[in-house]
Design a protein around this motif. Structure first.
Motif, mmCIF file in Angstrom:
data_model
loop_
_atom_site.group_PDB
_atom_site.id
_atom_site.type_symbol
_atom_site.label_atom_id
_atom_site.label_comp_id
_atom_site.label_asym_id
_atom_site.label_seq_id
_atom_site.Cartn_x
_atom_site.Cartn_y
_atom_site.Cartn_z
ATOM 1 N N LEU A 1 0.849 -1.185 0.000
ATOM 2 C CA LEU A 1 0.000 0.000 0.000
ATOM 3 C C LEU A 1 0.884 1.233 0.000
ATOM 4 O O LEU A 1 1.733 1.387 0.882
ATOM 5 C CB LEU A 1 -0.915 0.017 1.229
ATOM 6 N N VAL A 2 0.700 2.088 -0.991
ATOM 7 C CA VAL A 2 1.449 3.346 -1.089
ATOM 8 C C VAL A 2 0.507 4.489 -0.731
ATOM 9 O O VAL A 2 -0.534 4.668 -1.375
ATOM 10 C CB VAL A 2 2.022 3.554 -2.501
ATOM 11 N N LEU A 3 0.869 5.249 0.289
ATOM 12 C CA LEU A 3 0.104 6.431 0.677
ATOM 13 C C LEU A 3 0.677 7.628 -0.072
ATOM 14 O O LEU A 3 1.838 7.977 0.106
ATOM 15 C CB LEU A 3 0.203 6.659 2.187
ATOM 16 N N HIS B 1 -1.372 -1.171 -4.320
ATOM 17 C CA HIS B 1 -2.547 -0.343 -4.060
ATOM 18 C C HIS B 1 -2.072 1.073 -3.724
ATOM 19 O O HIS B 1 -1.000 1.243 -3.136
ATOM 20 C CB HIS B 1 -3.351 -0.893 -2.884
ATOM 21 N N LEU B 2 -2.898 2.055 -4.086
ATOM 22 C CA LEU B 2 -2.568 3.454 -3.819
ATOM 23 C C LEU B 2 -3.705 4.114 -3.052
ATOM 24 O O LEU B 2 -4.891 3.894 -3.359
ATOM 25 C CB LEU B 2 -2.346 4.210 -5.134
ATOM 26 N N LEU B 3 -3.328 4.932 -2.076
ATOM 27 C CA LEU B 3 -4.301 5.748 -1.359
ATOM 28 C C LEU B 3 -3.925 7.206 -1.576
ATOM 29 O O LEU B 3 -2.772 7.593 -1.369
ATOM 30 C CB LEU B 3 -4.304 5.408 0.129
ATOM 31 N N GLY C 1 -5.462 -0.113 -10.913
ATOM 32 C CA GLY C 1 -6.887 -0.263 -10.660
ATOM 33 C C GLY C 1 -7.253 -0.186 -9.198
ATOM 34 O O GLY C 1 -8.388 0.168 -8.849
ATOM 35 N N ASP C 2 -6.298 -0.518 -8.330
ATOM 36 C CA ASP C 2 -6.581 -0.544 -6.890
ATOM 37 C C ASP C 2 -6.162 0.773 -6.265
ATOM 38 O O ASP C 2 -5.089 0.898 -5.659
ATOM 39 C CB ASP C 2 -5.849 -1.721 -6.244
ATOM 40 N N VAL C 3 -6.993 1.792 -6.443
ATOM 41 C CA VAL C 3 -6.711 3.129 -5.910
ATOM 42 C C VAL C 3 -7.876 3.536 -5.023
ATOM 43 O O VAL C 3 -9.047 3.328 -5.362
ATOM 44 C CB VAL C 3 -6.488 4.158 -7.045
ATOM 45 N N TRP C 4 -7.548 4.118 -3.871
ATOM 46 C CA TRP C 4 -8.546 4.305 -2.827
ATOM 47 C C TRP C 4 -8.407 5.665 -2.157
ATOM 48 O O TRP C 4 -7.327 6.259 -2.137
ATOM 49 C CB TRP C 4 -8.393 3.221 -1.746
ATOM 50 N N ARG D 1 -9.312 7.431 1.774
ATOM 51 C CA ARG D 1 -9.321 6.898 3.140
ATOM 52 C C ARG D 1 -10.660 6.243 3.446
ATOM 53 O O ARG D 1 -10.714 5.226 4.154
ATOM 54 C CB ARG D 1 -9.037 8.037 4.144
ATOM 55 N N GLU D 2 -11.720 6.784 2.878
ATOM 56 C CA GLU D 2 -13.053 6.273 3.166
ATOM 57 C C GLU D 2 -13.334 4.961 2.449
ATOM 58 O O GLU D 2 -14.110 4.128 2.945
ATOM 59 C CB GLU D 2 -14.109 7.305 2.761
ATOM 60 N N THR D 3 -12.720 4.741 1.293
ATOM 61 C CA THR D 3 -13.008 3.531 0.518
ATOM 62 C C THR D 3 -11.955 2.439 0.675
ATOM 63 O O THR D 3 -12.112 1.356 0.114
ATOM 64 C CB THR D 3 -13.134 3.871 -0.985
ATOM 65 N N LEU D 4 -10.896 2.710 1.426
ATOM 66 C CA LEU D 4 -9.808 1.735 1.563
ATOM 67 C C LEU D 4 -10.336 0.430 2.145
ATOM 68 O O LEU D 4 -10.906 0.410 3.234
ATOM 69 C CB LEU D 4 -8.713 2.301 2.469
ATOM 70 N N PRO D 5 -10.124 -0.689 1.451
ATOM 71 C CA PRO D 5 -10.631 -1.962 1.978
ATOM 72 C C PRO D 5 -9.788 -2.469 3.142
ATOM 73 O O PRO D 5 -8.622 -2.117 3.287
ATOM 74 C CB PRO D 5 -10.516 -2.900 0.765
ATOM 75 N N GLY D 6 -10.387 -3.306 3.942
ATOM 76 C CA GLY D 6 -9.704 -3.844 5.114
ATOM 77 C C GLY D 6 -8.871 -5.062 4.784
ATOM 78 O O GLY D 6 -9.088 -6.148 5.350
#
Length: 335
Positions: A173-175, A196-198, A211-214, A216-221
């Motif tokens: 996960l890259v913030l 994944h990117l936030l 495709g996996d970009v989020w 804070r509210e949508t970040l999956p657990g």
């Protein structure tokens, strides 16, 4: 004489005519083809950079540490075959004889120069720059001027990927979706990580194939095998520590303007390793190889290339009118 961008005080910058540098012993003179503008340059311009307050940097200052160019002159003791070669260089210039330098940690030498950042070596936002030959890196023909100017931030990103300590198929996960965050994601993808990117600028990240970009509210657990913080938000290091899987790693490369608070209980009770990244030195060769092979193409990150006269506007936050969506603005000092 030649043109160079000079920072004269907080919020003040101008292009001046200055003497063309001469290659001293152990140095080369490089004709600069491209130079990048990064957050450190902006902080030097605004006066917020910590080095200005600790005394290792002072005005007037000539910035520019992300660059590529061609060697036009070599000094005494330098192999003449460097002449005419396309190059970039390490920002961190150690003294060469202290305990840290001798152990291969010149990037944290207490007496180091940082090109265009700390006092001692004028930077590359100029038509030409003098640079120590021992810290040069040759650029293959497959790495053009724009990509060459992105080697320095990519070297930082490469160190983040290395520090994550992952194997192919593991989840990173890259913030942050700025230049360093996106380069980290691109290099990690090339190594086979699930990336994944936030962030906030998610559409541009998607345009790069992520495709996996989020938010804070949508970040999956999901279980995050490693987390890289490439933001400047003081809350993010703590979030990274909270999200990382027990026994795994958090990598911090972003710097906030105010202190970041991390609960050491999270670090200890989760047995998390927190790694700090300063400088691109150990990642430069691998970044060049990734660009040269085509495994990573950083050029979509470049929103615009402008001349030296527009550099002050870029530092003050004004994007060129025709700029694309990428996070990086390059300067062509020959324009």
């Amino acid at each position: 004489m030649m043109r160079a961008l000079i920072l004269t005080g907080p919020g003040k910058a101008e292009v001046r005519e200055v003497p063309v540098p001469v290659a001293g012993p152990g140095q080369v003179v490089v004709e600069v083809e491209r130079a990048g503008v990064c957050g450190t340059d902006v902080e030097l311009f605004t006066g917020e950079m910590s080095y200005l307050h600790s005394g290792v940097a002072s005005y007037p200052l000539r910035p520019g540490h992300e660059w590529s160019g061609t060697v036009r002159e070599v000094g005494e003791g330098v192999d003449s075959t460097w002449t005419g070669r396309r190059v970039t260089g390490d920002t961190m210039i150690g003294c060469g004889h202290c305990r840290r330098c001798l152990a291969g940690r010149h990037h944290v030498c207490p007496d180091r120069h940082e090109l265009g950042i700390r006092d001692g070596l004028p930077g590359a936002l100029a038509e030409r720059v003098a640079f120590p030959a021992a810290y040069l890196h040759a650029l293959p023909d497959t790495v053009d001027a724009a990509a060459g100017a992105l080697i320095e931030p990519a070297g930082n990103a490469q160190r983040c990927v290395d520090a994550a300590g992952l194997d192919a198929g593991e989840r990173l996960l890259v913030l942050g979706t700025g230049t360093i965050g996106l380069l980290t994601a691109m290099l990690a993808r090339a190594r086979g990580f699930e990336v994944h990117l936030l962030g906030q600028e998610l559409e541009f990240a998607r345009s790069l194939g992520f495709g996996d970009v989020w938010t804070r509210e949508t970040l999956p657990g999901l279980p995050w095998d490693a987390v890289v913080d490439a933001t400047n938000a003081p809350s993010m290091p703590r979030l990274a520590t909270e999200l990382a899987e027990p026994g795994r790693r958090v990598v911090c490369i972003g710097l906030s303007g105010t202190p970041s608070m991390v609960d050491s209980r999270d670090v200890v009770l989760k047995d998390v390793t927190v790694v700090g990244i300063l400088g691109a030195s150990a990642g430069l060769a691998a970044a060049i190889a990734a660009f040269a092979s085509g495994a990573v193409d950083p050029r979509p990150l470049v929103a615009a290339t402008v001349g030296l006269e527009q550099a002050a506007d870029v530092l003050s936050g004004r994007r060129p009118a025709a700029a694309g969506r990428g996070p990086k603005i390059l300067i062509d000092p020959q324009l």
